[in-house]
Design an enzyme around this catalytic site. Structure first.
Site, mmCIF file in Angstrom:
data_model
loop_
_atom_site.group_PDB
_atom_site.id
_atom_site.type_symbol
_atom_site.label_atom_id
_atom_site.label_comp_id
_atom_site.label_asym_id
_atom_site.label_seq_id
_atom_site.Cartn_x
_atom_site.Cartn_y
_atom_site.Cartn_z
ATOM 1 C CG ASP A 99 72.867 -20.681 -7.869
ATOM 2 O OD1 ASP A 99 71.882 -20.352 -8.560
ATOM 3 O OD2 ASP A 99 74.013 -20.787 -8.334
ATOM 4 C CE LYS A 102 76.754 -21.445 -11.152
ATOM 5 N NZ LYS A 102 76.000 -20.391 -10.425
ATOM 6 C CE LYS A 123 76.954 -23.216 -7.961
ATOM 7 N NZ LYS A 123 76.496 -21.907 -7.417
#
Length: 318
Positions: free
Chosen positions: A155, A254, A218
């Site tokens: 991430d 996400k 995300k």
């Protein structure tokens, strides 16, 4: 199914004319979200099934300064069995696990050890999370070391300055470098949408990161003043939908930060189903970034089974 089985998006050359043409109709976004908020949520068996789906799509996360190998080991045990056995039996579930466990770099090795044999991937936050203000050399090396230690998902955080100064080529080059450093690991691009000022910026940053090969986009690190919201999510999932229409590639989504209740989880799942379809109700294309969410989902499922709400401490997280 874990995200590592997901076909990787190929990316595309940066198309600045396309990026500059992106506009968000804010009143239309507001109307769509108001309609979602006004609905009654699913009930009884339908609600239970959707909440089980939320667990399957959860990145169970600990990103605290006082994390220890012992805490991570307990979190991994929770990821392997997120519900009590009696609730599993009452719901007719033979097996259930979360989508991933998300940790800092220093906790990758104990997480890999705790998840061995489960098929649950370890996700690591990287690139000077959460601010992303270290040197590029440092950030790329951090990715490489995390992959070397066993992280299957990375991430990353983008440099917000590229968005705020409209330097789309700079953002594209940065994301391409992160994608390359990840190698076989999948990469989720954290936009830190609470720092991006406008929904137009959110949409354009989404497009640029997808063009550069991000497997997921995300919302947030969870550390900004404003994290995941339905408004921002609608903008991002519609960018995903339009990107798929253009390229044929499916990019995951996400939302992270502030999603703490079962009711909120149901809203996000409904949004994904209605905007992107059933393919995005699987952990290879949808994840919740969550720490406290699982506690409320457990309480709701216990109420479904027993008719009574239990105290939150009975479902304590590690």
């Amino acid at each position: 199914m874990t995200m590592t089985s997901h076909f990787r998006p190929g990316g595309m050359p940066l198309d600045l004319s396309l990026v500059e043409s992106v506009r968000v109709n804010q009143p239309a976004v507001r109307r769509r979200i108001d309609s979602l908020n006004a609905r009654r949520s699913q009930k009884k068996d339908w609600q239970a099934a959707w909440l089980v789906k939320a667990i399957q799509c959860m990145d169970l996360t600990t990103l605290a300064g006082d994390d220890t190998p012992g805490r991570v080991a307990r979190l991994c045990a929770k990821a392997r069995q997120p519900l009590r056995r009696d609730l599993m039996a009452a719901l007719g579930l033979d097996a259930l696990q979360t989508g991933a466990v998300c940790v800092y770099h220093e906790m990758i090795v104990p997480a890999v050890r705790g998840l061995q044999g489960s098929g649950i991937p370890v996700a690591a936050v990287s690139t000077a999370f959460p601010a992303g203000l270290s040197s590029m050399e440092t950030k790329l090396r951090e990715i490489e070391l995390s992959v070397q230690d066993g992280a299957q998902e990375i991430d990353i955080v983008i440099s917000r300055r590229h968005v705020l100064t409209q330097d789309w080529a700079g953002l594209y080059d940065e994301m391409k470098a992160y994608r390359a450093a990840c190698g076989e690991a999948h990469v989720k691009a954290i936009l830190a949408t609470g720092d991006l000022q406008t929904l137009d910026n959110v949409a354009k940053a989404s497009w640029v990161c997808m063009m550069a090969g991000a497997d997921f986009i995300k919302t947030s690190t969870g550390k900004e003043g404003v994290n995941a919201t339905l408004d921002v999510s609608l903008v991002m999932v519609r960018a995903i939908r339009d990107y798929q229409a253009l390229t044929g590639d499916k990019v995951g989504y996400k939302p992270a930060g502030g999603i703490a209740t079962a009711k909120m989880a149901l809203q996000y799942l409904t949004l994904m189903k209605e905007e992107l379809g059933n393919d995005w109700l699987q952990p290879d294309l949808f994840r919740f970034g969550a720490s406290s969410l699982l506690t409320d989902i457990e309480r709701q499922l216990e109420h479904h089974v027993t008719g009574s709400y239990s105290a939150a401490h009975r479902h304590a997280m590690p």
